[in-house]
Motif scaffolding. Structure first.
Motif, PDB file in Angstrom:
ATOM      1  N   ALA A 280     -31.176  13.671   8.081  1.00 43.90           N
ATOM      2  CA  ALA A 280     -30.330  14.510   7.722  1.00 43.90           C
ATOM      3  C   ALA A 280     -29.636  15.052   9.157  1.00 43.90           C
ATOM      4  O   ALA A 280     -28.471  16.007   9.213  1.00 43.90           O
ATOM      5  CB  ALA A 280     -30.903  15.552   7.299  1.00 43.90           C
ATOM      6  N   THR A 282     -30.574  17.102  11.545  1.00 41.36           N
ATOM      7  CA  THR A 282     -30.709  18.508  11.736  1.00 41.36           C
ATOM      8  C   THR A 282     -32.092  18.732  12.502  1.00 41.36           C
ATOM      9  O   THR A 282     -32.895  18.137  12.722  1.00 41.36           O
ATOM     10  CB  THR A 282     -30.750  19.290  10.275  1.00 41.36           C
ATOM     11  OG1 THR A 282     -32.136  18.807   9.706  1.00 41.36           O
ATOM     12  CG2 THR A 282     -29.639  19.099   9.444  1.00 41.36           C
ATOM     13  N   ASP A 284     -34.136  22.768  14.072  1.00 39.63           N
ATOM     14  CA  ASP A 284     -34.191  23.993  14.189  1.00 39.63           C
ATOM     15  C   ASP A 284     -34.845  24.698  15.441  1.00 39.63           C
ATOM     16  O   ASP A 284     -36.042  24.077  15.745  1.00 39.63           O
ATOM     17  CB  ASP A 284     -35.098  24.833  12.959  1.00 39.63           C
ATOM     18  CG  ASP A 284     -34.335  24.485  11.685  1.00 39.63           C
ATOM     19  OD1 ASP A 284     -33.285  23.958  11.570  1.00 39.63           O
ATOM     20  OD2 ASP A 284     -34.869  24.864  10.524  1.00 39.63           O
ATOM     21  N   ARG A 305     -30.064  26.662  13.873  1.00 39.72           N
ATOM     22  CA  ARG A 305     -30.139  25.301  13.073  1.00 39.72           C
ATOM     23  C   ARG A 305     -28.851  24.658  13.590  1.00 39.72           C
ATOM     24  O   ARG A 305     -27.882  24.651  13.122  1.00 39.72           O
ATOM     25  CB  ARG A 305     -30.087  25.767  11.702  1.00 39.72           C
ATOM     26  CG  ARG A 305     -31.606  26.301  11.149  1.00 39.72           C
ATOM     27  CD  ARG A 305     -31.442  26.707   9.908  1.00 39.72           C
ATOM     28  NE  ARG A 305     -32.602  27.278   9.140  1.00 39.72           N
ATOM     29  CZ  ARG A 305     -32.836  27.873   8.038  1.00 39.72           C
ATOM     30  NH1 ARG A 305     -31.744  28.010   7.062  1.00 39.72           N
ATOM     31  NH2 ARG A 305     -34.038  28.443   7.670  1.00 39.72           N
ATOM     32  N   THR A 307     -26.885  20.908  13.243  1.00 39.12           N
ATOM     33  CA  THR A 307     -26.520  19.862  12.335  1.00 39.12           C
ATOM     34  C   THR A 307     -25.570  19.183  13.158  1.00 39.12           C
ATOM     35  O   THR A 307     -24.595  19.562  13.542  1.00 39.12           O
ATOM     36  CB  THR A 307     -25.975  20.540  11.019  1.00 39.12           C
ATOM     37  OG1 THR A 307     -27.004  21.229  10.466  1.00 39.12           O
ATOM     38  CG2 THR A 307     -25.505  19.398  10.077  1.00 39.12           C
ATOM     39  N   TYR A 309     -23.008  15.455  12.474  1.00 40.48           N
ATOM     40  CA  TYR A 309     -22.390  14.814  11.370  1.00 40.48           C
ATOM     41  C   TYR A 309     -21.995  13.376  11.747  1.00 40.48           C
ATOM     42  O   TYR A 309     -21.452  13.092  12.894  1.00 40.48           O
ATOM     43  CB  TYR A 309     -20.803  15.524  11.001  1.00 40.48           C
ATOM     44  CG  TYR A 309     -21.295  16.883  10.588  1.00 40.48           C
ATOM     45  CD1 TYR A 309     -21.710  17.259   9.211  1.00 40.48           C
ATOM     46  CD2 TYR A 309     -20.834  18.177  11.374  1.00 40.48           C
ATOM     47  CE1 TYR A 309     -22.017  18.544   8.909  1.00 40.48           C
ATOM     48  CE2 TYR A 309     -21.025  19.347  10.952  1.00 40.48           C
ATOM     49  CZ  TYR A 309     -21.572  19.554   9.711  1.00 40.48           C
ATOM     50  OH  TYR A 309     -21.906  20.865   9.280  1.00 40.48           O
ATOM     51  N   ASP A 315     -19.277  21.199   4.253  1.00 40.08           N
ATOM     52  CA  ASP A 315     -20.606  21.806   3.625  1.00 40.08           C
ATOM     53  C   ASP A 315     -20.335  22.255   2.358  1.00 40.08           C
ATOM     54  O   ASP A 315     -19.614  22.817   1.707  1.00 40.08           O
ATOM     55  CB  ASP A 315     -21.130  22.835   4.647  1.00 40.08           C
ATOM     56  CG  ASP A 315     -21.190  22.463   6.059  1.00 40.08           C
ATOM     57  OD1 ASP A 315     -21.667  21.211   6.165  1.00 40.08           O
ATOM     58  OD2 ASP A 315     -21.246  23.084   6.884  1.00 40.08           O
ATOM     59  N   SER A 328     -20.013  19.408  15.471  1.00 31.97           N
ATOM     60  CA  SER A 328     -21.339  19.688  15.041  1.00 31.97           C
ATOM     61  C   SER A 328     -21.423  21.328  14.452  1.00 31.97           C
ATOM     62  O   SER A 328     -20.450  22.020  14.929  1.00 31.97           O
ATOM     63  CB  SER A 328     -22.304  19.512  16.287  1.00 31.97           C
ATOM     64  OG  SER A 328     -22.493  18.163  16.195  1.00 31.97           O
ATOM     65  N   SER A 472     -22.535  30.823  10.324  1.00 32.84           N
ATOM     66  CA  SER A 472     -22.286  29.430  10.877  1.00 32.84           C
ATOM     67  C   SER A 472     -21.319  29.347  11.491  1.00 32.84           C
ATOM     68  O   SER A 472     -20.162  29.985  11.433  1.00 32.84           O
ATOM     69  CB  SER A 472     -22.054  28.573   9.509  1.00 32.84           C
ATOM     70  OG  SER A 472     -23.268  28.638   8.837  1.00 32.84           O
TER      71      SER A 472
END
Length: 526
Positions: A280, A282, A284, A305, A307, A309, A315, A328, A472
């Motif tokens: 994924a 990802t 944390d 967190r 992430t 791409y 999203d 990101s 976010s």
């Protein structure tokens, strides 16, 4: 002979053919401009520029004047186009030969700014690590010192995550996200050593590598502990540091009561390796205050967190940020921490580091479209631009909202406000990876700016009830993505606005027609 021609046509459709845009706009398979046949493995002529495209030089379209795709870049006389095999998703990439890799929010590679750079490649960036003297001279002569951002083709990048590269321990956290394309590489370095920070670096070529001197990085003097090899491949670099979290209450409209600040450089962090998901993309960063005299974090935590791409998209959860492959996302999460006041506000302080010749601008964009983020009509962007030509180099982008649930809905929205961008009059945490990469002259050689993002207000009671706050932000290179109306919204607007107009026109025509045809079966008496 016909069989040979048929076989040649099938091979061209399956494995690629050359199409030449001859002067005057005529095209032919293998004709003109320097060659015939499939031409596989051949270099273009002196004036040729090789493009990769779907079967046919323009997907589903005919060539425009001068052998250019309608709406696309104009091709010089003698330009040769080469078709490529379709990608797995049925798409193909259009790439100028020798041009640098493109990361682009739009599907057409010419849609993003900077492709029409005089070099057709990189611009001069004004960076701490410059390319060779011959390259720099070529840049200066071609672009006159202007800054421009390289673009990526539609080929998906190869994205990988590596935890603590070159270090076997897990007492500290450093995550390296590497996105490799045909001609350039993006490096995202996330770390919780000192204050949580993200280092963003663009390099030329596909062989650049992150190097870390761990002994020096963990020492009191980390300057020079992080670098990129080869050094002359670095095109542009910047950093974002999350420094502090403030908590305060508003006794009235004019009075604010502040509680002791949470300094994120004093937090202790769990091992990121436990949450790292290579599929994924990802990870944390979860932590809490090393010393918590108030006990606010006894049952709570603070997390970032991350992430990455591989493809462009949006999203699936609120706030539904639109992202590209040159970006990101990081999500700031405050969960379970007990507020120290009634209806407490929280504020996150972010600092950015930019090199000389770069200016930052905080922009607010309002729209009537809230399709993807209901009831939210404002988007903030912090854009780093070249001082010479105002071309965008990097950005941070966020919606004016936070949420009070792990599965956010519209009713979970928490008011979000952005303070003004100010020059930071303080020094960054000394153990930050920013010092390790940029050196001791961060405060003098580079520009440090800071902005506060606050959460609370009339809807601030949501955190007190649910003990959860999520916000976010997108960060990346080039221009920030721009939301547009979806086809569904456009159709609804067309029907809503068009129907009354049609009725008005039809009604007016009926009235005029009735007035022009006045008759009766009776003759007047007089």
């Amino acid at each position: 002979m016909r069989r040979l021609l048929l076989l040649a046509g099938l091979l061209a459709a399956a494995g690629g053919r050359e199409v030449t845009a001859a002067p005057g706009g005529s095209t032919g398979a293998g004709g003109g401009g320097g060659g015939t046949g499939s031409g596989k493995g051949r270099a273009p002529g002196p004036r040729g520029v090789v493009h990769r495209a779907e079967p046919g030089p323009c997907p589903g379209l005919s060539l425009g004047p001068g052998g250019a795709c309608p709406g696309g870049p104009k091709l010089p006389p003698g330009t040769r186009l080469r078709t490529a095999k379709l990608l797995q998703n049925g798409e193909a990439a259009l790439q100028p030969a020798g041009a640098q890799r493109v990361r682009n929010a739009d599907r057409a590679p010419w849609a993003a700014p900077g492709l029409h750079h005089p070099l057709g490649s990189w611009g001069s960036w004004g960076r701490p690590r410059v390319p060779s003297s011959s390259q720099a001279e070529a840049f200066r002569s071609a672009s006159a010192g202007e800054l421009s951002l390289p673009l990526r083709p539609l080929l998906p990048p190869q994205v990988s995550m590596q935890y603590n590269p070159g270090w076997n321990g897990s007492s500290v956290n450093l995550l390296h996200v590497r996105a490799v394309g045909p001609n350039d590489t993006l490096h995202y370095v996330w770390s919780s050593i000192g204050a949580p920070a993200a280092l963003l670096v663009v390099t030329e070529g596909t062989s650049s590598a992150l190097r870390i001197n761990w002994t020096q990085l963990l020492s009191p003097a980390p300057a020079g502990a992080i670098w990129i090899e080869p050094a002359d491949s670095v095109v542009y670099s910047t950093a974002v540091v999350f420094t502090k979290v403030f908590e305060y209450s508003k006794a009235n409209a004019l009075e604010e009561v502040f509680y002791p600040t949470y300094d994120l450089s004093d937090f202790s962090w769990d091992s990121v390796n436990r949450t790292l998901n290579h599929t994924a993309l990802t990870a944390d960063f979860v932590g809490g205050p090393a010393a918590d005299p108030s006990g606010s974090f006894s049952n709570g935590s603070l997390a970032f967190r991350v992430t990455a791409y591989e493809t462009s998209g949006r999203d699936g959860t609120l706030p539904g940020l639109l992202h590209t492959t040159n970006s990101s996302k990081v999500e700031f999460v405050l969960a379970g921490a007990a507020p120290r006041g009634n209806s407490s506000w929280f504020a996150l302080e972010m600092a950015t580091v930019e090199e000389a010749g770069v200016v930052q601008r905080l922009r607010s964009a309002r729209s009537i479209d809230d399709e993807y983020t209901p009831t939210i009509f404002e988007t903030f962007s912090l854009v780093a631009e070249s001082r010479n030509d105002s071309s965008a180099l990097s950005f941070l982008q966020w919606k004016a909202t936070a949420y009070g649930s792990q599965t956010p809905k519209r009713e979970d929205s928490i008011q979000c406000r952005s303070g003004s961008l100010k020059a930071a009059n303080w020094t960054l945490p000394r153990s930050s990876i920013v010092h390790a990469y940029f050196g001791e002259g961060v405060g003098s050689t580079y520009t440090i700016s800071a902005v506060n993002i606050s959460f609370g207000g009339e809807d601030g009671n949501i955190y007190e009830e649910k003990r959860y706050l999520s916000w976010s932000v997108l960060l990346g290179f080039g221009q920030p993505p721009k939301d547009t109306f979806s086809p569904l919204v456009i159709s609804i607007m067309a029907v809503a606005l068009g129907t009354p107009m049609v009725l008005l026109v039809v009604g007016s025509c009926v009235v005029l027609f009735a007035q022009g045809k006045r008759y009766t079966e009776y003759e007047p008496i007089n």
